[in-house]
Design a protein around this motif. Sequence first.
Motif, PDB file in Angstrom:
ATOM      1  N   VAL A  42       0.736  -0.914   0.091  1.00 20.92           N
ATOM      2  CA  VAL A  42      -0.072   0.650   0.034  1.00 20.92           C
ATOM      3  C   VAL A  42       0.389   1.198   0.105  1.00 20.92           C
ATOM      4  O   VAL A  42       0.524   2.385  -0.157  1.00 20.92           O
ATOM      5  CB  VAL A  42      -0.661   0.055   1.224  1.00 20.92           C
ATOM      6  CG1 VAL A  42      -1.643   1.228   1.335  1.00 20.92           C
ATOM      7  CG2 VAL A  42      -2.102  -1.311   1.138  1.00 20.92           C
ATOM      8  N   ASN A  43       1.988   0.882   0.899  1.00 24.16           N
ATOM      9  CA  ASN A  43       2.649   2.191   0.460  1.00 24.16           C
ATOM     10  C   ASN A  43       3.672   3.005  -0.454  1.00 24.16           C
ATOM     11  O   ASN A  43       3.656   3.445  -0.399  1.00 24.16           O
ATOM     12  CB  ASN A  43       3.631   1.956   1.741  1.00 24.16           C
ATOM     13  CG  ASN A  43       4.326   3.800   2.531  1.00 24.16           C
ATOM     14  OD1 ASN A  43       3.647   4.706   1.920  1.00 24.16           O
ATOM     15  ND2 ASN A  43       5.794   3.504   3.121  1.00 24.16           N
ATOM     16  N   ARG A  46       3.557   5.200  -2.379  1.00 20.34           N
ATOM     17  CA  ARG A  46       3.176   7.239  -0.987  1.00 20.34           C
ATOM     18  C   ARG A  46       4.253   7.519  -1.077  1.00 20.34           C
ATOM     19  O   ARG A  46       4.420   8.570  -0.143  1.00 20.34           O
ATOM     20  CB  ARG A  46       2.112   6.524  -0.820  1.00 20.34           C
ATOM     21  CG  ARG A  46       0.999   5.927  -1.652  1.00 20.34           C
ATOM     22  CD  ARG A  46      -0.744   5.955  -0.403  1.00 20.34           C
ATOM     23  NE  ARG A  46      -1.378   5.621  -1.164  1.00 20.34           N
ATOM     24  CZ  ARG A  46      -1.684   4.603  -1.720  1.00 20.34           C
ATOM     25  NH1 ARG A  46      -1.604   3.212  -1.895  1.00 20.34           N
ATOM     26  NH2 ARG A  46      -3.065   4.232  -2.524  1.00 20.34           N
ATOM     27  N   ARG A 172      -2.870   5.107   6.978  1.00 16.60           N
ATOM     28  CA  ARG A 172      -4.238   5.043   6.646  1.00 16.60           C
ATOM     29  C   ARG A 172      -4.748   6.092   6.374  1.00 16.60           C
ATOM     30  O   ARG A 172      -6.083   6.055   5.196  1.00 16.60           O
ATOM     31  CB  ARG A 172      -4.772   4.199   7.861  1.00 16.60           C
ATOM     32  CG  ARG A 172      -6.293   4.738   8.358  1.00 16.60           C
ATOM     33  CD  ARG A 172      -6.701   4.034   9.626  1.00 16.60           C
ATOM     34  NE  ARG A 172      -6.320   5.218  10.643  1.00 16.60           N
ATOM     35  CZ  ARG A 172      -5.991   4.893  11.054  1.00 16.60           C
ATOM     36  NH1 ARG A 172      -5.813   4.123  12.114  1.00 16.60           N
ATOM     37  NH2 ARG A 172      -6.188   5.935  12.349  1.00 16.60           N
ATOM     38  N   ARG A 174      -4.170   8.565   4.264  1.00 16.19           N
ATOM     39  CA  ARG A 174      -3.482   8.957   3.094  1.00 16.19           C
ATOM     40  C   ARG A 174      -4.658   8.148   2.197  1.00 16.19           C
ATOM     41  O   ARG A 174      -5.055   8.512   1.181  1.00 16.19           O
ATOM     42  CB  ARG A 174      -2.366   8.971   3.326  1.00 16.19           C
ATOM     43  CG  ARG A 174      -1.611   8.723   1.209  1.00 16.19           C
ATOM     44  CD  ARG A 174      -1.679  10.337   0.773  1.00 16.19           C
ATOM     45  NE  ARG A 174      -0.535  10.997   1.799  1.00 16.19           N
ATOM     46  CZ  ARG A 174       0.874  10.728   1.564  1.00 16.19           C
ATOM     47  NH1 ARG A 174       1.171  10.050   0.411  1.00 16.19           N
ATOM     48  NH2 ARG A 174       1.469  12.004   2.243  1.00 16.19           N
ATOM     49  N   VAL A 175      -4.357   6.278   3.043  1.00 16.31           N
ATOM     50  CA  VAL A 175      -5.621   6.129   1.672  1.00 16.31           C
ATOM     51  C   VAL A 175      -6.899   5.982   1.332  1.00 16.31           C
ATOM     52  O   VAL A 175      -7.483   6.455   1.048  1.00 16.31           O
ATOM     53  CB  VAL A 175      -4.906   4.494   1.906  1.00 16.31           C
ATOM     54  CG1 VAL A 175      -6.112   3.665   1.084  1.00 16.31           C
ATOM     55  CG2 VAL A 175      -3.565   4.045   1.447  1.00 16.31           C
ATOM     56  N   GLU A 178      -7.683   9.503   0.044  1.00 16.36           N
ATOM     57  CA  GLU A 178      -7.216   9.435  -1.733  1.00 16.36           C
ATOM     58  C   GLU A 178      -8.391   8.603  -1.890  1.00 16.36           C
ATOM     59  O   GLU A 178      -8.766   8.823  -3.255  1.00 16.36           O
ATOM     60  CB  GLU A 178      -6.298   8.312  -2.471  1.00 16.36           C
ATOM     61  CG  GLU A 178      -4.837   9.505  -1.881  1.00 16.36           C
ATOM     62  CD  GLU A 178      -3.720   8.090  -1.531  1.00 16.36           C
ATOM     63  OE1 GLU A 178      -3.905   6.327  -2.837  1.00 16.36           O
ATOM     64  OE2 GLU A 178      -2.800   8.573  -1.782  1.00 16.36           O
ATOM     65  N   SER A 179      -8.748   7.779  -1.124  1.00 20.68           N
ATOM     66  CA  SER A 179     -10.094   7.414  -1.181  1.00 20.68           C
ATOM     67  C   SER A 179     -11.555   8.005  -1.599  1.00 20.68           C
ATOM     68  O   SER A 179     -12.550   7.643  -2.489  1.00 20.68           O
ATOM     69  CB  SER A 179     -10.627   6.215  -0.416  1.00 20.68           C
ATOM     70  OG  SER A 179     -10.450   4.865  -0.331  1.00 20.68           O
TER      71      SER A 179
END
Length: 182
Positions: A42-43, A46, A172, A174-175, A178-179
């Motif tokens: 995930v990272n 990023r 978390r 950041r994601v 973005e979502s």
Amino acid sequence: MFLASLRELEDKVASSEEYDMLSLSRLLRLLLNDGSPLVHQVNRGRGVDVTFRCGASTLNMFPASVRPDYWSRQDGLDPESAPPGWPVIEVSLSGFLSELVALHAGQEISVLDIIKYETHVEGGVHAGEPRGPEATALHDVAKRLQVGGFRPSLRQLRSIGRVTLRAVAALRDRVSEESRAQ
């Protein structure tokens, strides 16, 4: 999958049900140790700083000649539940996984050893026989000792989970941002 895993991890860390605590091993393995840990996947791209803040270990305070037969950090791993003023260290994912959390009959036990034992021996993913000196030591302790009504390795997963949740909080966030932006 990442956000859902973290929501589940938060729920399981807060639970005192044995099944929920055992489920922590599966989630921690997925996030931190599976072939390519989900945190790294995930990272990627990023570049969010993922640093694990832990209460410092007391094991090295003991000279080898007077080390205890059994020692365990339990809640002391988590700086939020460690004694006031306890020193805190900051480590990478690999440093966190290798952080010592227990000792039994001279066998040092790391965060990763706890996750693997609960995942592969006690049934977090598979139930099986202990393999290797770390799993054998944890199995021996599980037969002899309980902490708060649970085997020490199972209970240790809660502080591992809490430290993990704080380490990945910025990722978390950041994601999640973005979502929402999509």
